[in-house]
Design an enzyme around this catalytic site. Structure first.
Site, short mmCIF file in Angstrom:
data_model
loop_
_atom_site.label_atom_id
_atom_site.label_comp_id
_atom_site.label_asym_id
_atom_site.label_seq_id
_atom_site.Cartn_x
_atom_site.Cartn_y
_atom_site.Cartn_z
N ARG A 43 0.81 -1.10 -0.30
CA ARG A 43 0.00 -0.10 0.01
C ARG A 43 0.82 1.42 0.02
NH1 ARG A 43 -4.43 -1.92 4.49
NH2 ARG A 43 -5.47 -3.36 3.32
N ARG A 47 -3.36 6.14 -0.01
CA ARG A 47 -3.87 7.12 0.76
C ARG A 47 -3.16 7.80 1.63
NH1 ARG A 47 -8.47 3.28 3.10
NH2 ARG A 47 -6.70 1.99 3.29
N ARG A 56 -6.88 11.30 -7.53
CA ARG A 56 -8.02 10.33 -7.01
C ARG A 56 -9.25 11.18 -6.78
NH1 ARG A 56 -8.82 5.47 -4.95
NH2 ARG A 56 -11.05 6.23 -5.07
N ASP A 92 -6.51 -3.53 -7.53
CA ASP A 92 -7.18 -4.08 -6.45
C ASP A 92 -7.46 -5.68 -6.79
OD1 ASP A 92 -8.87 -2.88 -3.66
OD2 ASP A 92 -9.87 -4.80 -4.89
N TYR A 167 -14.54 -12.86 0.09
CA TYR A 167 -15.28 -12.14 -0.66
C TYR A 167 -16.52 -12.37 -1.24
CZ TYR A 167 -12.02 -8.15 0.79
OH TYR A 167 -11.19 -7.50 1.62
#
Length: 360
Positions: A43, A47, A56, A92, A167
Site C-alpha cells: 500500500r 491514501r 484520485r 485491487d 469476499y
C-alpha cells in the site's frame, strides 16, 4: 516464458537481460548478495500520499484501476517520493472479478461489496475465464510503467483464491468468515470447485501482468490467517499451489503474503512461493525457522510503529534488521499495508535508514 525473463536464480538469455535483473530487490528474491537491503511497502501507492488523494479526487476506486495513465502516475508516486527499491502495480484484488462481470463495487470505508454472494453450485456459472482482453488496461498501464521505471522492478499482484472466495461468499469484508467456513466445511466439493475456478482466474490475471513486463508477483491471501493449518493444507493450499505452478515457467520471483499467518508460514512457502511475506507478529529469525531453508523472507515492521518518534522507529527497525541478519534473502517491508494516516516523511526516512544501515 516472458520476454527477458529467466528461471528464479538463473541467468537471462544473452542479449535479453532485463534492466531490473541486477536490482537489489530481485537479487534478494533470488537469495543473492545485495548492495543494501531492498525496501518497498505494501500500500505504498495510496491514501498516505497527498499527491495520490489529489489525482484520485472524484474518481471511484475501480474506475481508477482501469485508467492506464492514472495507474501509471499512482504507481510511480512512492518511487519518486520514497526512493523504494520496487514499485507495486496500483490495482485491487477484486479487479479480475469485476472484469469477468461479477456485480461488485468498492465502497469507501467498507471495501469490496458483492451484490449477489456465491453460495450455491449454480452460482459458479457467473465465474467465467479471464482473458487478456478483459484487462487490456492492465497491459497498457504496465507497458507505460516499465518504460518509466527503467531499472526499478515492478511487482504485479493478485488476490489468492481463499481471500477472493471469502469476499464472494460473504458478500463483502467479514470478521468471522462464517459463511465462508460454513461452505468450506459443509460442502467441500463445491468449495474445492470454487477455489479451483478462482485459481484459474488469478493465474490468468498474473500471466497478463508478467507478460506485460512485471518483474515479480505477489499473491495476497489477506484473510487466510482465519484458518487452522490442517484446514489450510486440505482446503486452500491446492488452489494456491495451482496459481504458483501456473506462473512458474516465467521465472519471475513469486511472493506469498497473508495476515495473521504465523502458524501457516511453512505451508505458505510449501505452496510454491520463492519469498514468504511475514506480518509483524513473528520475528523474522523465528519465521525463517518455520519456513525452512530455500526461501527469502519479506517484512516485517509493524505499520503502527511509524506513528511513534523517529528514535522509536529507528529502534524497531534495528530489531527487524537484527532478526534478519542470518537470512538467505531479506526484503524489508511492513508487516501489513501502510496505514492511511501515516506521515509520508516517516516512510521516506525509513527507506533511507534501512539503506544506510545495510549498505555493503
Amino acid at each position: 516464458m516472458a520476454r527477458g525473463s529467466a528461471p528464479a536464480g538463473g541467468t537471462p538469455t544473452p542479449g535479453q537481460q532485463p534492466k531490473t535483473y541486477d536490482s537489489a530487490f530481485l537479487k534478494a528474491c533470488r537469495r543473492e548478495p545485495v548492495p543494501h537491503t531492498p525496501v518497498w511497502f505494501m500500500r505504498q501507492a495510496g491514501r498516505s500520499l497527498p499527491e495520490y488523494l489529489k489525482v484520485r479526487e472524484g474518481i471511484a476506486m475501480l474506475e481508477s484501476c482501469m485508467r492506464p495513465e492514472l495507474v501509471t502516475e499512482i504507481t510511480l508516486q512512492p518511487v519518486r517520493r520514497h526512493k523504494v527499491d520496487a514499485a507495486i502495480f496500483f490495482s485491487d484484488i477484486v479487479v479480475p472479478l469485476k472484469a469477468i462481470g461479477v456485480d461488485l463495487d468498492i465502497k469507501p470505508g467498507v471495501g469490496p461489496v458483492v451484490a449477489e454472494p456465491i453460495r450455491r453450485r449454480e452460482d459458479l456459472e457467473r465465474l467465467r475465464d479471464l482473458t487478456p482482453e478483459d484487462v487490456s488496461y492492465v497491459t497498457e498501464a504496465i507497458g507505460m510503467l516499465t518504460g518509466e521505471l527503467g531499472a526499478t522492478p515492478l511487482i504485479g499482484f493478485a488476490g489468492a483464491p481463499f481471500t477472493l472466495a471469502s469476499y464472494l461468499v460473504e458478500g463483502g469484508p467479514s470478521r468471522n468468515h462464517e459463511h465462508t467456513k460454513a461452505l468450506m466445511y459443509g460442502d467441500p466439493e463445491l468449495w474445492a470447485d470454487l477455489l479451483d475456478r478462482l485459481a484459474d482466474i488469478t493465474s490468468a490475471f498474473l500471466k497478463v501482468q508478467i507478460e506485460a513486463g512485471a518483474s515479480a508477483i505477489q499473491l495476497f491471501d489477506s484473510w487466510v490467517g482465519a484458518l487452522a493449518p490442517a484446514d489450510y493444507r486440505r482446503s486452500v493450499m491446492p488452489a494456491s499451489a495451482k496459481v504458483f505452478r501456473a506462473v512458474e515457467g516465467y521465472g519471475v520471483p513469486r511472493i506469498h503474503f497473508g495476515v495473521g499467518t504465523g502458524e501457516l508460514l511453512g505451508l505458505m512457502g510449501e505452496a510454491g512461493a520463492d519469498v514468504v511475506g511475514v506480518d509483524w507478529r513473528v520475528p523474522l529469525d523465528e519465521a525463517a525457522r518455520r519456513v525452512g531453508p530455500g526461501k527469502a523472507l519479506q517484512g516485517n515492521l509493524d505499520p503502527a510503529v511509524l506513528f511513534s518518534s523517529t528514535e522509536a522507529v529507528e529502534a524497531k527497525t534495528r530489531e527487524v534488521l537484527d532478526a534478519a541478519a542470518g537470512l538467505e534473502g531479506h526484503i524489508f517491508n511492513l508487516g501489513h499495508g501502510v496505514l492511511p494516516t501515516t506521515d509520508p516523511d516517516a516512510l521516506t526516512r525509513l527507506v533511507e535508514d534501512v539503506h544506510t544501515r545495510t549498505a555493503a
